[in-house]
Scaffold this active site. Structure first.
Site, PDB file in Angstrom:
ATOM      1  N   ASP A   1       0.868  -1.174   0.000  1.00 31.37           N
ATOM      2  CA  ASP A   1       0.000   0.000   0.000  1.00 31.37           C
ATOM      3  C   ASP A   1       0.910   1.230   0.000  1.00 31.37           C
ATOM      4  O   ASP A   1       2.120   1.138   0.190  1.00 31.37           O
ATOM      5  CB  ASP A   1      -0.986  -0.011   1.175  1.00 31.37           C
ATOM      6  CG  ASP A   1      -2.185   0.907   0.896  1.00 31.37           C
ATOM      7  OD1 ASP A   1      -2.127   1.682  -0.082  1.00 31.37           O
ATOM      8  OD2 ASP A   1      -3.175   0.862   1.646  1.00 31.37           O
TER       9      ASP A   1
HETATM   10  C1  BGC Z   1      -4.922   3.419  -0.030  1.00 29.25           C
HETATM   11  C2  BGC Z   1      -5.097   2.387  -1.106  1.00 29.25           C
HETATM   12  C3  BGC Z   1      -4.911   3.010  -2.460  1.00 29.25           C
HETATM   13  C4  BGC Z   1      -3.552   3.658  -2.515  1.00 29.25           C
HETATM   14  C5  BGC Z   1      -3.234   4.273  -3.860  1.00 29.25           C
HETATM   15  C6  BGC Z   1      -3.659   4.231  -0.196  1.00 29.25           C
HETATM   16  O1  BGC Z   1      -3.661   5.328   0.646  1.00 29.25           O
HETATM   17  O2  BGC Z   1      -4.922   2.773   1.237  1.00 29.25           O
HETATM   18  O3  BGC Z   1      -6.357   1.787  -0.994  1.00 29.25           O
HETATM   19  O4  BGC Z   1      -5.062   2.045  -3.455  1.00 29.25           O
HETATM   20  O5  BGC Z   1      -3.493   4.673  -1.532  1.00 29.25           O
HETATM   21  O6  BGC Z   1      -3.988   5.389  -4.092  1.00 29.25           O
END
Ligand code: BGC
Length: 765
Positions: free
Chosen positions: A295
């Site tokens: 993530d």
């Molecule tokens: C989120 C994810 C997301 C990623 C990319 C993160 O802050 O937890 O769900 O896919 O950002 O935007």
């Protein structure tokens, strides 16, 4: 679970639905020719180039202009040219993706294409309801279609890969990200996860209108302590395997090409550093062949979690655990080469991660044509096309849940004066919800517009905002601020209510009130909304409350006093039309809650499939699991939702009283539409395993079926249960069904059910 249906009095009309087919080969991840080519690439790549494939950056959207002369981006563009970047996120549009792709393909030594990722969560430009809302449709075809449209638009705009579906089971509505998932139940969540993966990926990942799915957040993110985002998670293997993991497994078996790990720790180990989750379960037990992306920044956050002293140690832990791609921390590109050279990381781990990433790039067809998704003609033609808008309207109306309808106030007549009141009545932005990808701000059809369009010339529609919900800047990065003192619009609203025959009050949550980083201790209606509603209700008792929320909300006063209540979620681009379809009866509501609605925030986490405990709830006995101030039960249970007609359920008929590991049990129920209009019912089947090697939930959803019934029509539904449907992660750590007595329940929600009993004679996996 197999479900058959038969119209009563008719000969055959049998439909069979088989859940959970495994179809990895259809996704192109087992192509021997591609494997040979990948082997050849890996043999030609330098260590640095291999690590480059593991590196993902986010764009700052300036790719269509000249890159800045100094600072991060210029450097990042140089890294792309040098083959040190494998993927970009947040680059969208055919022009931008083409230019960015050229940097990699034309300049880097091996010309390996980038893969472009984006959070396409409930639509790309045409917005569908937020995911929890869509899940209330319990309509797998509709959910698949929603993902299909999102993929078609995203692919046309040059995107290859969505960070969806989010399949985190969540039982605590304080957590703002509950809006991104499918609710509280692992069975419903699994079926929805499969539908979404199939919708995004289709049957051929290299087709120009499909994109790779990324099932997230692996794992346990929805179980954060006190519902606070990013917070500590402490999950037993029992809950992990029985509740949290099933939707991930279902998505992987449906062919999900990628998995995203999660920000949280579980029992002291951050998911990004978890060998157990990533190597042992995902890649070994489940034989997952795609890749794991971290993530955002979660590799670097191993330092803040306090399990790595610096970025080098973070990279070491993450690669060993099986996190293949590093989103936005540069820990891999900065440190992995040195770790390999120092003998601390086996280069085979890097090779395996590269192979997985290239495998997905091959499957997407990027090696045949790195620009295959860059087609401006398709982009112009498809985004917000009429068929997409029609689909969004249909899915939105299927997602609406009728919570209350006293004296059949709904559906409304198209006559007299209809007052449309409330902060969300004319709001064209909130319906788009959070995680709205490339939706255009203020582009949704408002409730007022929908009602005006539907009401026709015989009805007069008047409008008053009454009060604002949120004030100041509202966006993904800003916490919403609520209006708590400006009542200057109240008088107009009350006057409009007084002048009307019926009043529609649109209230709920701001678009950015739920979503990432939006945890709340109080999940009631914010600001002056309830106060406004009470004044309007004092002026006119014929009130319909249209709730627009991302998460379940506490609405006791409304449930007790207001005659009609609809939960419409954040319904997307066509919100107003979909809501008007339901308000005026063009669509008879059929949605069912995918999550329990509590009476009080203090009940959370709240879910229907709880355990019995040694001292089950007895409302008047303080020495039981009861509260002394609020009943244990939800205000509205999981699976609940009304219709403008009524359905009657017969007693259950079982084909026998017992069956063995290769046998089956047919459960028949006849459902009759006893009202005076056609309607759709979602028939739900639950079981309870009465004695297990470990404690078992008091009810577990095992199947459901959506049926359309004409007024007066009855239909006999047959659910077939086989031993594997009853399997769970047992006390001896195996996924199997245990012999013994079971209860079976069928009904229109998890509370009001008919029941019977049967015995499973032998254990089975
Ligand atoms: C989120 C994810 C997301 C990623 C990319 C993160 O802050 O937890 O769900 O896919 O950002 O935007």
């Amino acid at each position: 679970m197999v479900v058959m249906r038969k119209a009563v009095g008719l000969a055959s009309a049998i439909v069979i639905m088989v859940m959970g087919m495994t179809d990895l080969s259809a996704q192109g991840l087992v192509d021997p020719k591609a494997e040979d080519k990948i082997t050849s690439y890996i043999s030609r790549m330098t260590l640095e180039e291999k690590i480059g494939q593991l590196n993902q950056y986010s764009s700052t959207f300036d790719v269509t202009g000249p890159p800045p002369q100094s600072g991060g981006n210029k450097d990042r563009y140089e890294q792309i040219k040098n083959g040190l970047v494998g993927s970009m996120l947040n680059v969208t549009g055919t022009e931008a993706t083409r230019k960015m792709q050229e940097l990699a393909v034309k300049n880097s030594r091996l010309g390996i294409p980038l893969i472009f990722g984006l959070d396409v969560v409930h639509g790309y430009r045409t917005m569908f309801p937020t995911p929890l809302g869509e899940s209330a449709s319990w309509d797998l075809e509709a959910l698949q279609l929603s993902a299909r449209v999102a993929a078609t638009e995203a692919a046309a705009a040059g995107v290859h890969w969505t960070f969806a579906p989010m399949v985190d089971i969540c039982r605590d509505a304080r957590w703002g990200r509950i809006m991104e998932g499918a609710g509280e139940d692992p069975y419903l969540g699994s079926r929805i996860a499969e539908a979404r993966v199939r919708g995004f990926q289709g049957t051929n990942l290299s087709a120009p209108d499909t994109i790779a799915a990324c099932v997230k957040h692996y794992a346990g993110y929805g179980f954060s302590e006190s519902g606070r985002d990013y917070n500590t998670v402490d999950l037993s293997e029992h809950t992990l395997r029985n509740v949290v993991l099933p939707p991930f497994r279902a998505a992987v078996d449906a062919g999900a090409a990628t998995v995203m790990n999660s920000f949280n720790e579980i029992g002291g180990v951050p998911a990004t550093a978890s060998i157990h989750l990533q190597r042992e379960i995902l890649k070994s037990e489940w034989a997952f062949r795609g890749f794991v992306v971290s993530d955002w920044g979660s590799v670097g956050e191993l330092i803040t979690h306090g399990v790595a002293a610096d970025a080098s140690e973070a990279a070491l832990l993450a690669i060993k655990a099986g996190s293949d791609m590093d989103m936005e921390t540069s820990a891999y590109v900065g440190h992995l080469a040195a770790l390999v050279k120092a003998g601390k990381v086996d280069e085979k781990l890097v090779d395996d991660a590269v192979r997985r990433i290239l495998r997905v790039k091959f499957a997407l067809g990027l090696f045949d044509d790195p620009y295959r998704y860059c087609n401006a003609g398709r982009e112009n033609q498809l985004l917000l096309s009429q068929p997409h808008l029609d689909a969004a309207r249909d899915v939105a109306r299927k997602s609406i849940v009728l919570l209350k309808n006293e004296n059949n106030l709904l559906p409304l007549q198209k006559k007299g004066t209809i007052a449309v009141i409330g902060p969300l009545a004319a709001d064209k932005d909130t319906p788009l919800g959070n995680w709205r990808a490339q939706a255009i701000a203020n582009s949704a059809v408002s409730i007022l517009e929908g009602i005006q369009a539907a009401a026709g010339s015989d009805a007069k529609v008047v409008h008053a905002e009454g009060a604002k919900l949120a004030v100041g800047t509202r966006n993904f990065f800003t916490k919403p601020r609520y209006n708590t003192d400006d009542r200057s619009g109240f008088a107009n609203a009350v006057a409009a209510a007084r002048s009307a025959d019926v009043v529609v009050v649109a209230i709920g949550e701001d678009a950015y009130q739920s979503g990432e980083g939006r945890s709340q201790t109080d999940i009631g209606l914010k600001g002056l909304q309830e106060e406004l509603l009470r004044e309007v209700f004092a002026a006119n008792k014929n009130v319909v409350v249209v709730l627009m929320t991302g998460r379940p909300v506490v609405i006791n006063w409304i449930a007790e006093n207001i005659p009609a209540v609809l939960e419409t979620w954040h319904p997307g681009s066509q919100a107003g039309h979909a809501i008007a379809d339901v308000l005026f009866g063009a669509y008879n509501p059929s949605g069912k809650l995918p999550v329990s609605f509590p009476r009080h925030v203090g009940q959370l986490p709240l879910y229907y499939s709880h355990k019995n405990t040694g001292r089950p709830n007895q409302p008047d006995n303080p020495l039981s699991t009861s509260y002394t101030d609020v009943p244990n039960t939800p205000l509205y249970p999981f699976g609940y939702g009304l219709s403008y007609t009524k359905f009657e359920y017969s007693e259950l008929q079982l084909s026998g009283k017992e069956f063995g590991k290769n046998g089956q049990l047919d459960v028949k129920v006849t459902v009759k539409n006893v009202g005076d209009r056609p309607g759709t019912e979602i028939i739900q089947l639950y079981t309870r395993d009465l004695v297990g090697s470990v404690t078992r939930p008091v009810k577990e959803l095992k199947g459901f079926r959506k049926v359309n019934l004409a007024a007066g029509q009855a239909e006999e539904i047959t659910f077939t249960i086989k031993a594997p449907d009853l399997a769970f992660y047992t006390g001896s750590g195996k996924w199997e069904a245990e012999a013994g007595k079971f209860k079976i329940f069928v009904g229109g929600n998890s509370r009001d059910t008919k029941e019977a009993e049967f015995t499973l004679l032998e254990k089975s996996h």
